[in-house]
Scaffold this motif. Structure first.
Motif, mmCIF file in Angstrom:
data_model
loop_
_atom_site.group_PDB
_atom_site.id
_atom_site.type_symbol
_atom_site.label_atom_id
_atom_site.label_comp_id
_atom_site.label_asym_id
_atom_site.label_seq_id
_atom_site.Cartn_x
_atom_site.Cartn_y
_atom_site.Cartn_z
ATOM 1 N N ASP A 51 15.698 45.618 -85.501
ATOM 2 C CA ASP A 51 15.504 45.617 -86.961
ATOM 3 C C ASP A 51 15.844 44.219 -87.513
ATOM 4 O O ASP A 51 16.480 44.084 -88.565
ATOM 5 C CB ASP A 51 16.333 46.698 -87.656
ATOM 6 C CG ASP A 51 15.908 46.919 -89.108
ATOM 7 O OD1 ASP A 51 14.907 46.309 -89.560
ATOM 8 O OD2 ASP A 51 16.584 47.700 -89.805
ATOM 9 N N HIS A 52 15.433 43.202 -86.763
ATOM 10 C CA HIS A 52 15.624 41.793 -87.175
ATOM 11 C C HIS A 52 15.085 41.631 -88.603
ATOM 12 O O HIS A 52 13.879 41.745 -88.832
ATOM 13 C CB HIS A 52 14.848 40.908 -86.198
ATOM 14 C CG HIS A 52 14.897 39.440 -86.481
ATOM 15 N ND1 HIS A 52 15.933 38.639 -86.069
ATOM 16 C CD2 HIS A 52 14.024 38.620 -87.129
ATOM 17 C CE1 HIS A 52 15.697 37.380 -86.440
ATOM 18 N NE2 HIS A 52 14.543 37.346 -87.096
ATOM 19 N N ALA A 53 15.990 41.384 -89.542
ATOM 20 C CA ALA A 53 15.615 41.343 -90.968
ATOM 21 C C ALA A 53 16.199 40.087 -91.617
ATOM 22 O O ALA A 53 17.276 40.112 -92.209
ATOM 23 C CB ALA A 53 16.124 42.600 -91.668
ATOM 24 N N PRO A 54 15.481 38.969 -91.495
ATOM 25 C CA PRO A 54 16.015 37.700 -92.003
ATOM 26 C C PRO A 54 16.032 37.661 -93.538
ATOM 27 O O PRO A 54 15.094 38.122 -94.185
ATOM 28 C CB PRO A 54 15.011 36.654 -91.477
ATOM 29 C CG PRO A 54 14.061 37.378 -90.582
ATOM 30 C CD PRO A 54 14.155 38.820 -90.886
ATOM 31 N N GLY B 223 19.961 44.021 -94.546
ATOM 32 C CA GLY B 223 19.402 43.600 -93.264
ATOM 33 C C GLY B 223 20.134 42.442 -92.620
ATOM 34 O O GLY B 223 20.808 41.664 -93.297
ATOM 35 N N VAL B 224 19.972 42.365 -91.314
ATOM 36 C CA VAL B 224 20.587 41.296 -90.516
ATOM 37 C C VAL B 224 19.582 40.805 -89.484
ATOM 38 O O VAL B 224 18.700 41.553 -89.075
ATOM 39 C CB VAL B 224 21.857 41.782 -89.771
ATOM 40 C CG1 VAL B 224 22.982 42.035 -90.745
ATOM 41 C CG2 VAL B 224 21.573 43.028 -88.946
ATOM 42 N N VAL B 225 19.746 39.549 -89.064
ATOM 43 C CA VAL B 225 18.921 39.068 -87.953
ATOM 44 C C VAL B 225 19.498 39.626 -86.651
ATOM 45 O O VAL B 225 20.674 39.983 -86.593
ATOM 46 C CB VAL B 225 18.865 37.521 -87.902
ATOM 47 C CG1 VAL B 225 18.125 36.972 -89.115
ATOM 48 C CG2 VAL B 225 20.249 36.912 -87.771
ATOM 49 N N GLY B 226 18.673 39.693 -85.608
ATOM 50 C CA GLY B 226 19.186 40.303 -84.389
ATOM 51 C C GLY B 226 18.536 39.855 -83.089
ATOM 52 O O GLY B 226 19.044 40.145 -81.999
ATOM 53 N N LYS C 212 20.209 32.990 -91.417
ATOM 54 C CA LYS C 212 21.425 32.999 -90.589
ATOM 55 C C LYS C 212 22.271 34.241 -90.796
ATOM 56 O O LYS C 212 23.462 34.253 -90.504
ATOM 57 C CB LYS C 212 22.263 31.742 -90.905
ATOM 58 C CG LYS C 212 21.465 30.432 -90.908
ATOM 59 C CD LYS C 212 20.815 30.123 -89.565
ATOM 60 C CE LYS C 212 19.940 28.875 -89.633
ATOM 61 N NZ LYS C 212 19.083 28.713 -88.442
ATOM 62 N N ASN C 213 21.668 35.294 -91.361
ATOM 63 C CA ASN C 213 22.440 36.478 -91.731
ATOM 64 C C ASN C 213 22.713 37.391 -90.538
ATOM 65 O O ASN C 213 22.210 38.508 -90.445
ATOM 66 C CB ASN C 213 21.724 37.253 -92.847
ATOM 67 C CG ASN C 213 20.267 37.578 -92.529
ATOM 68 O OD1 ASN C 213 19.497 36.729 -92.096
ATOM 69 N ND2 ASN C 213 19.881 38.822 -92.750
#
Ligand code: ZN
Length: 434
Positions: free
Chosen positions: A313-316, A332-335, A405-406
């Motif tokens: 769920d890579h969510a920049p 959301g978060v990056v992953g 960068k989250n």
């Protein structure tokens, strides 16, 4: 006729080859000719003209397949674009991504599918497979032309970011998709229960004075959906499962032989809502991080093979949309760049074997989406990740390849480092370069 002098041959030597699709886990060599796996075995003969890659001490696995990624292009290129998102994927050992349709415009017609595929061809480092919207404009009302979209390249359908709330629409979506054997991916959250909540409902939310989202917001919609799957015989996949009740419901549906699956994200299985203490907006996502009981059920679900897929769920999100009051921050978060090492914690903690863990990131999502990837079978495209399972490193948000960068893993000490990533035998990432 192929001119032999033009063919490119590569021998990956002496690595621990782990290929869940073929039950292989052994020290072996891997021969790649013109981007295709030609042979896997012990002590393969060195062809006369050949590049050699020493994989001693490394795991050689199929390139990872991440079925839940937001690439943000078209429309929000300030958060991510196909070039930066696939660069992050390559750095994370991910060679195929399925990208969600909540772009601007939404991936709900042929022209947008064509645009994404064309941009991916021109700027992408890894394979990009669009997911089409279930409803036009993600409005939850009119179904898209799923048959046409599938023919144009969509590998599944989802309104992700939003649930399909209307039961009649969900029923028709499952029925319609069934005509083409298409997969429906649901972001399950009953909006009237989620309300204005911005984290998991529970003790931590009370302590922080933040409005909570109960686990029932997820499980009630999953229960409804599963009844509709039983009614329609459709193919259903639950995105980012986060609660014990939903895992139990999926287990029950699978035992009844319904065509049902689910994925879990590394953040949901490795963190709890305590990560929100300190109002860290990089711990804010939808669904929210849950409590310890739910997290334990996710681990149990992975161990028992109820949850068969790990997806990011890579969510920049750019800094501005995160550096605000917690409840107003974007979800959301990056992953992509942390999926592998965080998932390897499952192996170290004895939750699952390395083979099972890699299967959840390779052959399982590939099969679900009908992709011929995620394996090291002879004759398959040489999409490969080489990683050092023992190398420790510290996640540093500033060093991520993603535009945003989250990450919720900043500062986390992890083990397992991607050394090299190949797509069709071509190097798309090498540790220490770029
Ligand atoms: Zn979602």
């Amino acid at each position: 006729m192929n001119n032999p002098s033009e063919s490119i041959t590569l021998l990956i030597r002496g690595g621990r080859v782990v290929d869940p699709a073929h039950g292989r886990d052994e020290i072996a060599d891997l021969l790649v000719v013109d981007g295709v796996i030609q042979a896997v075995g012990r002590r393969l003969d060195l062809p006369s003209e050949c590049r050699m890659m020493d994989a001693d001490g490394l795991v050689v696995a199929p390139g990872l397949v991440d079925m839940h990624v937001h690439l943000r292009e078209p429309g929000q290129e300030y958060k991510e674009d196909i070039a930066s998102g696939t660069r992050a994927a390559a750095a994370g050992g991910v060679t195929s991504v399925a990208c969600m349709p909540n772009t601007q415009p939404v991936i709900d017609d042929l022209s947008v599918v064509g645009y994404v595929l064309e941009r991916a061809r021109r700027t992408g480092r890894v394979r990009v497979f669009p997911v089409g919207a279930i409803t036009r404009g993600l409005q939850g009302q009119m179904l898209t032309e799923m048959g046409l979209l599938q023919r144009a390249g969509c590998v599944a359908f989802s309104d992700d970011g939003r649930p399909v709330t209307d039961s009649g629409v969900m029923r028709r979506a499952l029925e319609y998709a069934r005509m083409f054997g298409a997969l429906i991916i649901q972001h399950a959250e009953e909006p009237s229960l989620a309300g204005n909540g911005c984290m998991n409902e529970g003790l931590v939310a009370s302590r922080l004075g933040l409005p909570g989202i109960p686990g029932a917001a997820e499980s009630i919609m999953v229960d409804r959906d599963l009844r509709l799957v039983a009614l329609t015989g459709g193919r259903y996949h639950l995105a980012h499962v986060s609660t014990r009740e939903a895992v139990q419901a999926i287990a029950q549906a699978r035992s009844r032989s319904l065509s049902v699956s689910c994925e879990v994200t590394p953040h949901h299985f490795s963190l709890t809502d305590e990560a929100v203490l300190g109002y860290d907006t990089d711990a804010k996502m939808s669904p929210p991080l849950r409590g310890g009981v739910d997290r334990a059920a996710l681990l149990e679900g992975l161990a028992q093979g109820i949850i068969t897929i790990i997806a990011t769920d890579h969510a920049p999100h750019e800094e501005e949309s995160k550096r605000v009051e917690f409840c107003h921050a974007a979800n959301g978060v990056v992953g992509l760049e942390t999926m592998l090492p965080v998932s390897l914690e499952l192996v170290r903690d004895g939750v699952m074997s390395l083979t099972a863990c890699l299967a959840a990131m390779t052959v399982h999502p590939a099969r679900l989406l009908g992709l011929p990837h995620g394996t090291l079978g002879v004759g398959q495209a040489a999409d490969i990740v080489l990683f050092d399972p023992e190398e420790s490193w510290t996640v540093d948000a500033r060093r991520l390849h993603s535009k945003s960068k989250n990450t919720c893993f900043h500062g986390r000490r992890v083990k397992g480092r991607v050394k090299q990533t190949l797509v069709a035998g071509k190097e798309v990432y090498r540790d220490g370069q770029d």
